[in-house]
Scaffold this motif. Structure first.
Motif, short mmCIF file in Angstrom:
data_model
loop_
_atom_site.label_atom_id
_atom_site.label_comp_id
_atom_site.label_asym_id
_atom_site.label_seq_id
_atom_site.Cartn_x
_atom_site.Cartn_y
_atom_site.Cartn_z
N UNK A 40 0.82 -1.16 -0.10
CA UNK A 40 0.02 -0.03 -0.18
C UNK A 40 0.76 1.23 -0.03
N UNK A 41 2.14 1.06 0.04
CA UNK A 41 2.98 2.34 0.22
C UNK A 41 3.17 2.72 -1.10
N UNK A 42 3.89 4.10 -1.17
CA UNK A 42 3.94 4.77 -2.39
C UNK A 42 4.96 3.91 -3.43
N UNK A 43 4.91 4.12 -4.79
CA UNK A 43 5.55 3.34 -5.66
C UNK A 43 6.32 4.48 -6.59
N UNK A 44 7.26 3.94 -7.40
CA UNK A 44 7.84 4.58 -8.61
C UNK A 44 7.90 3.98 -9.62
N UNK A 45 7.99 4.65 -10.69
CA UNK A 45 8.36 4.02 -12.12
C UNK A 45 9.80 3.53 -12.17
N UNK A 46 9.78 2.30 -12.87
CA UNK A 46 11.12 1.81 -13.23
C UNK A 46 11.18 1.60 -14.78
N UNK A 47 11.99 1.70 -15.54
CA UNK A 47 11.97 1.33 -16.85
C UNK A 47 12.10 -0.18 -17.34
N UNK A 48 11.27 -0.58 -18.13
CA UNK A 48 11.57 -2.05 -18.55
C UNK A 48 12.87 -2.55 -18.55
N UNK A 49 13.81 -1.69 -19.35
CA UNK A 49 14.97 -2.20 -19.70
C UNK A 49 15.82 -2.31 -18.36
N UNK A 50 15.49 -1.45 -17.32
CA UNK A 50 16.09 -1.85 -16.09
C UNK A 50 15.73 -2.85 -15.13
N UNK A 51 14.63 -3.62 -15.44
CA UNK A 51 14.43 -4.57 -14.55
C UNK A 51 14.62 -5.85 -15.27
#
Length: 198
Positions: A27-38
């Motif tokens: 339930x905490x805040x989230x941030x965007x990650x790039x597909x190429x980073x994961x």
């Protein structure tokens, strides 16, 4: 509904998010990650080798990042905002658009669900949890049909079709992650199959 006939098209990968606070992953805040980073996968090569459109089922099987979240059939967040910026730059934010919701997103199986309004209102449809459960429209396009956006309920990528100039602007936008994918040679697209049935 899928459709074809534009000069060019590309697929925008939907936003991936990860928790900022690992103590509150759900339930905490989230941030965007790039597909190429994961993932270490070559996303373009992996997508090209498959017979169905880009989606998380085969693009990010081997993850380097824990707790990735991606919503099937929902095109929103930074990617939607960026696409609206591109389209608004070409056609203006007030260009009249139609937004179609498929039967599953609309939860309506007896009649078509089509809304009309300015391009600038598209983002509010996805943000509204009370309207269509916060799902994005299946298709949206301007009255002159100069471009077309297709989001399928089961996919984690959205296809944008239009002029070569528009699609190049989408591909080169720094906040968008795109992949080029075409139906395999000799296969029928969903639009072709509908015409045969029709």
């Amino acid at each position: 509904m899928d459709a074809s006939g534009w000069e060019d098209d590309t697929w925008i990968l939907h936003d991936l998010t990860v928790p900022i606070d690992l103590a509150d992953r759900e339930k905490g805040p989230r941030r965007r990650r790039r597909w190429r980073d994961v993932t270490d996968a070559d996303l373009a090569a992996t997508s090209k080798a498959k017979g169905w459109p880009p989606n998380s089922m085969y693009l990010i099987r081997d993850l380097r990042w824990p707790d990735i979240e991606i919503n099937e059939g929902i095109f929103g967040g930074e990617s939607l905002t960026a696409l609206l910026d591109v389209l608004g730059g070409f056609y203006g934010p007030d260009v009249a658009c139609l937004a179609y919701y498929g039967m599953v997103p609309a939860n309506e199986y007896e009649r078509l669900t089509v809304l009309e309004g300015p391009l600038s209102a598209i983002g509010s449809l996805t943000l509204n949890e009370d309207l269509f459960r916060g799902l994005s429209p299946s298709n949206w396009w301007p009255a002159d049909r100069s471009w077309f956006v297709w989001t399928d309920y089961d996919l984690t990528a959205t296809r944008v079709s239009g002029s070569r100039a528009l699609i190049e602007a989408v591909r080169s936008h720094p906040r968008l992650e795109t992949l080029d994918w075409q139906w395999p040679e000799g296969s029928r697209t969903p639009a072709d199959r509908r015409r045969v049935r029709g």
